[in-house]
Design a protein around this motif. Sequence first.
Motif, PDB file in Angstrom:
ATOM      1  N   LYS A 138       0.114   0.089  -4.747  1.00 22.16           N
ATOM      2  CA  LYS A 138      -1.328  -0.089  -4.845  1.00 22.16           C
ATOM      3  C   LYS A 138      -1.991   0.928  -3.928  1.00 22.16           C
ATOM      4  CE  LYS A 138      -1.746  -3.686  -1.338  1.00 22.16           C
ATOM      5  NZ  LYS A 138      -2.104  -5.063  -1.023  1.00 22.16           N
ATOM      6  N   ALA A 177       0.105   1.146 -10.805  1.00 18.95           N
ATOM      7  CA  ALA A 177      -0.415   0.127  -9.901  1.00 18.95           C
ATOM      8  C   ALA A 177      -0.062  -1.237 -10.458  1.00 18.95           C
ATOM      9  CB  ALA A 177      -1.931   0.247  -9.757  1.00 18.95           C
ATOM     10  N   THR A 206       0.842  -1.198   0.000  1.00 20.11           N
ATOM     11  CA  THR A 206       0.000   0.000   0.000  1.00 20.11           C
ATOM     12  C   THR A 206       0.881   1.254   0.000  1.00 20.11           C
ATOM     13  OG1 THR A 206      -1.700  -1.216   1.187  1.00 20.11           O
ATOM     14  CG2 THR A 206      -1.856   1.192   1.214  1.00 20.11           C
ATOM     15  N   SER A 207       0.664   2.105  -0.977  1.00 24.47           N
ATOM     16  CA  SER A 207       1.554   3.235  -1.249  1.00 24.47           C
ATOM     17  C   SER A 207       1.457   4.380  -0.253  1.00 24.47           C
ATOM     18  CB  SER A 207       1.275   3.762  -2.657  1.00 24.47           C
ATOM     19  OG  SER A 207       1.468   2.731  -3.589  1.00 24.47           O
ATOM     20  N   TYR A 209      -8.198   6.498 -10.050  1.00 28.53           N
ATOM     21  CA  TYR A 209      -9.081   6.187  -8.922  1.00 28.53           C
ATOM     22  C   TYR A 209     -10.226   7.192  -8.838  1.00 28.53           C
ATOM     23  CZ  TYR A 209      -5.645   2.871  -7.070  1.00 28.53           C
ATOM     24  OH  TYR A 209      -4.790   1.818  -6.902  1.00 28.53           O
ATOM     25  N   TYR A 233       2.602   7.382 -11.372  1.00 25.81           N
ATOM     26  CA  TYR A 233       2.329   6.342 -10.379  1.00 25.81           C
ATOM     27  C   TYR A 233       1.629   5.182 -11.072  1.00 25.81           C
ATOM     28  CZ  TYR A 233       0.002   4.075  -6.385  1.00 25.81           C
ATOM     29  OH  TYR A 233      -0.470   3.177  -5.469  1.00 25.81           O
ATOM     30  N   VAL A 238      -1.918   4.700 -12.986  1.00 26.09           N
ATOM     31  CA  VAL A 238      -3.064   5.094 -12.172  1.00 26.09           C
ATOM     32  C   VAL A 238      -3.135   6.612 -12.043  1.00 26.09           C
ATOM     33  CG1 VAL A 238      -4.235   4.812  -9.961  1.00 26.09           C
ATOM     34  CG2 VAL A 238      -2.925   2.937 -10.893  1.00 26.09           C
TER      35      VAL A 238
END
Length: 188
Positions: free
Chosen positions: A106, A126, A84-85, A177, A124, A168
Amino acid sequence: MGVHMERQLTIPAKREEMKKLRAGDYCYISGVIYTARDAAHQRMTETLKKGGELPFEIKDQVIYYLGPTPAREGQVIGSAGPTTSTRMDKYTPGLLDRGLAGMIGKGRRSPEVIESMKKNTAVYFAAVGGAGALLSKCIKKAEVIAYDDLGTEAIRRLEVENLPVIVVIDSEGTDQYESASSKVLYSQ
């Protein structure tokens, strides 16, 4: 949503290459990338504050937020799924300012990271969480290059071939997102 491209990307990558990538593009990354998670990011940041050098050339580079499982016999690396980023967000703008071109992880990123990505023309990516065993097959060589005492969080130099990722957040700050929150991300 627009048309999403499928692209080959060799790392290290120049800013012109990163600038061409758009949120939603599928990329296959080949070349040399580095792993680092929160403990390594903290140590790198502390080293820089003391006037020290980073353990690898960060300019035009990609960091994969990864803490692999131990390799089984005959394997280069164990399961290589993303971390998890958000755990790296407080350290990321400083590394982007030093030339970091991209990150693989992610989950969402903070507004501060997205602003720094726009300022520094970074991207970035994913990687698919839960697909660590599959992703590890794209890693052809792995070696610890710094912070061995951190165990799985040590910095590793990876040679990858066609590592599948999705853009992403692109260098213009377009966030897949955010656009997916009101639409279905993968329509047919």
